[in-house]
Motif scaffolding. Structure first.
Motif, PDB file in Angstrom:
ATOM      1  N   GLU A  35     143.080  95.526  37.015  1.00 21.01           N
ATOM      2  CA  GLU A  35     143.912  95.074  35.902  1.00 21.01           C
ATOM      3  C   GLU A  35     144.222  96.256  35.003  1.00 21.01           C
ATOM      4  N   ALA A  36     145.258  96.125  34.210  1.00 18.60           N
ATOM      5  CA  ALA A  36     145.667  97.203  33.317  1.00 18.60           C
ATOM      6  C   ALA A  36     144.500  97.613  32.421  1.00 18.60           C
ATOM      7  N   GLY A  37     144.327  98.931  32.275  1.00 22.95           N
ATOM      8  CA  GLY A  37     143.266  99.479  31.445  1.00 22.95           C
ATOM      9  C   GLY A  37     141.967  99.747  32.175  1.00 22.95           C
ATOM     10  N   GLN A  38     141.849  99.281  33.405  1.00 22.90           N
ATOM     11  CA  GLN A  38     140.616  99.441  34.189  1.00 22.90           C
ATOM     12  C   GLN A  38     140.543 100.842  34.781  1.00 22.90           C
ATOM     13  N   ALA A  39     139.400 101.499  34.617  1.00 20.80           N
ATOM     14  CA  ALA A  39     139.166 102.798  35.266  1.00 20.80           C
ATOM     15  C   ALA A  39     138.813 102.542  36.727  1.00 20.80           C
ATOM     16  N   VAL A  40     139.387 103.346  37.606  1.00 17.14           N
ATOM     17  CA  VAL A  40     139.086 103.218  39.033  1.00 17.14           C
ATOM     18  C   VAL A  40     138.732 104.583  39.595  1.00 17.14           C
ATOM     19  N   ARG A  41     137.980 104.573  40.652  1.00 12.08           N
ATOM     20  CA  ARG A  41     137.605 105.787  41.371  1.00 12.08           C
ATOM     21  C   ARG A  41     138.357 105.829  42.691  1.00 12.08           C
ATOM     22  N   GLU A  42     138.544 107.019  43.224  1.00 14.48           N
ATOM     23  CA  GLU A  42     139.187 107.169  44.524  1.00 14.48           C
ATOM     24  C   GLU A  42     138.495 106.268  45.542  1.00 14.48           C
ATOM     25  N   GLY A  43     139.269 105.483  46.256  1.00 13.93           N
ATOM     26  CA  GLY A  43     138.740 104.587  47.279  1.00 13.93           C
ATOM     27  C   GLY A  43     138.494 103.166  46.799  1.00 13.93           C
ATOM     28  N   ASP A  44     138.505 102.933  45.466  1.00 18.51           N
ATOM     29  CA  ASP A  44     138.336 101.573  44.961  1.00 18.51           C
ATOM     30  C   ASP A  44     139.497 100.704  45.421  1.00 18.51           C
ATOM     31  N   ILE A  45     139.206  99.446  45.717  1.00 11.08           N
ATOM     32  CA  ILE A  45     140.250  98.506  46.132  1.00 11.08           C
ATOM     33  C   ILE A  45     141.022  98.046  44.894  1.00 11.08           C
ATOM     34  N   LEU A  46     142.338  98.211  44.935  1.00 14.31           N
ATOM     35  CA  LEU A  46     143.217  97.765  43.854  1.00 14.31           C
ATOM     36  C   LEU A  46     143.754  96.372  44.129  1.00 14.31           C
ATOM     37  N   LEU A  47     144.168  96.152  45.376  1.00 11.64           N
ATOM     38  CA  LEU A  47     144.757  94.893  45.821  1.00 11.64           C
ATOM     39  C   LEU A  47     144.418  94.681  47.285  1.00 11.64           C
ATOM     40  N   VAL A  48     144.563  93.451  47.738  1.00  9.79           N
ATOM     41  CA  VAL A  48     144.532  93.158  49.166  1.00  9.79           C
ATOM     42  C   VAL A  48     145.846  92.457  49.470  1.00  9.79           C
ATOM     43  N   ILE A  49     146.536  92.975  50.488  1.00 13.58           N
ATOM     44  CA  ILE A  49     147.811  92.387  50.879  1.00 13.58           C
ATOM     45  C   ILE A  49     147.704  91.836  52.297  1.00 13.58           C
ATOM     46  N   GLU A  50     148.605  90.938  52.621  1.00 14.29           N
ATOM     47  CA  GLU A  50     148.679  90.406  53.982  1.00 14.29           C
ATOM     48  C   GLU A  50     150.095  90.614  54.488  1.00 14.29           C
ATOM     49  N   SER A  51     150.175  91.142  55.695  1.00 13.42           N
ATOM     50  CA  SER A  51     151.456  91.337  56.354  1.00 13.42           C
ATOM     51  C   SER A  51     151.247  91.134  57.838  1.00 13.42           C
ATOM     52  N   MET A  52     152.094  90.337  58.450  1.00  8.47           N
ATOM     53  CA  MET A  52     151.998  90.052  59.885  1.00  8.47           C
ATOM     54  C   MET A  52     150.586  89.578  60.262  1.00  8.47           C
ATOM     55  N   LYS A  53     149.997  88.714  59.419  1.00  6.41           N
ATOM     56  CA  LYS A  53     148.678  88.119  59.629  1.00  6.41           C
ATOM     57  C   LYS A  53     147.537  89.137  59.581  1.00  6.41           C
ATOM     58  N   LEU A  54     147.795  90.322  59.039  1.00  2.00           N
ATOM     59  CA  LEU A  54     146.786  91.366  58.921  1.00  2.00           C
ATOM     60  C   LEU A  54     146.564  91.660  57.450  1.00  2.00           C
ATOM     61  N   GLU A  55     145.300  91.583  57.001  1.00  2.00           N
ATOM     62  CA  GLU A  55     144.973  91.926  55.625  1.00  2.00           C
ATOM     63  C   GLU A  55     144.696  93.418  55.532  1.00  2.00           C
ATOM     64  N   THR A  56     145.229  94.046  54.485  1.00  3.39           N
ATOM     65  CA  THR A  56     145.050  95.473  54.260  1.00  3.39           C
ATOM     66  C   THR A  56     144.619  95.686  52.820  1.00  3.39           C
ATOM     67  N   ALA A  57     143.515  96.416  52.631  1.00  2.00           N
ATOM     68  CA  ALA A  57     143.064  96.770  51.291  1.00  2.00           C
ATOM     69  C   ALA A  57     143.880  97.969  50.820  1.00  2.00           C
ATOM     70  N   ILE A  58     144.469  97.829  49.656  1.00  2.00           N
ATOM     71  CA  ILE A  58     145.200  98.938  49.037  1.00  2.00           C
ATOM     72  C   ILE A  58     144.223  99.606  48.074  1.00  2.00           C
ATOM     73  N   ARG A  59     143.931 100.887  48.345  1.00  2.00           N
ATOM     74  CA  ARG A  59     142.892 101.602  47.600  1.00  2.00           C
ATOM     75  C   ARG A  59     143.490 102.688  46.711  1.00  2.00           C
ATOM     76  N   ALA A  60     142.747 103.020  45.663  1.00  2.00           N
ATOM     77  CA  ALA A  60     143.156 104.108  44.777  1.00  2.00           C
ATOM     78  C   ALA A  60     143.067 105.424  45.540  1.00  2.00           C
ATOM     79  N   SER A  61     144.107 106.235  45.427  1.00  2.00           N
ATOM     80  CA  SER A  61     144.133 107.529  46.111  1.00  2.00           C
ATOM     81  C   SER A  61     143.407 108.608  45.312  1.00  2.00           C
ATOM     82  N   ARG A  62     143.070 108.286  44.074  1.00  2.00           N
ATOM     83  CA  ARG A  62     142.384 109.247  43.209  1.00  2.00           C
ATOM     84  C   ARG A  62     141.723 108.492  42.064  1.00  2.00           C
TER      85      ARG A  62
END
Length: 167
Positions: A109-136
């Protein structure tokens, strides 16, 4: 042996690390501790002792491979992760959708500190879930999508600001 490329892939639903090397006799595909000599000539793929015509089709970030009577689906996961982390757009701090899909989990959420590799969101596409992670490391400046929201490829998902900046 000259290494030509290295990728993390998903093949038929399973993750693998693969790399390709050039040898004096051709190429060797290395995967999960195994090696197989490969060659491609006039649409014929030889892998080890097997040979047959190969047909490849691409849809987005996926390859569909039909060889020796079997169909396989291949996704270059590292390419998807690089794209999802926003590195494809240079210094852009906005994480963009690697493919069309829907949000199935929101972990930031807005204002949250994250570290590289932390999961930001999980999306689903073509029945496959993908974790979207912080790049930094950073601070979530904005989350541009909500749970269950559909989106198109390259849609903005999350914007990160450098640590120390308030959202």
């Amino acid at each position: 042996m000259e290494e030509l490329m290295r990728h993390c892939i998903e093949l038929d639903g399973h993750d693998h690390l693969i790399w390709l090397s050039r040898t004096a006799d051709g190429y060797v595909l290395h995967f999960d501790g195994g090696d197989v000599a490969i060659s491609l000539d006039n649409g014929l793929l030889r892998a080890g002792d097997s040979e047959g015509p190969v047909h490849v089709a691409q849809q987005g970030d996926r390859l569909f491979i039909h060889w020796n009577g079997a169909a396989h689906e291949l996704l270059f996961k590292d390419a998807v992760q690089r794209h999802a982390a926003g590195s494809a757009s240079g210094s852009d701090d906005t994480v963009r959708a690697p493919m069309p899909g829907a949000v199935v989990g929101v972990s930031s959420e807005a204002g949250q500190a994250v570290r590289e590799g932390d999961i930001l969101l999980v999306i689903e596409s073509m029945k496959l879930e993908t974790a979207i992670r912080a790049s930094r490391d950073g601070v979530v400046e904005a989350v541009h999508v909500t749970l269950s929201q559909s989106f198109e490829r390259d849609a903005p998902l999350v914007t990160l600001a450098p640590l120390g900046e308030e959202a």
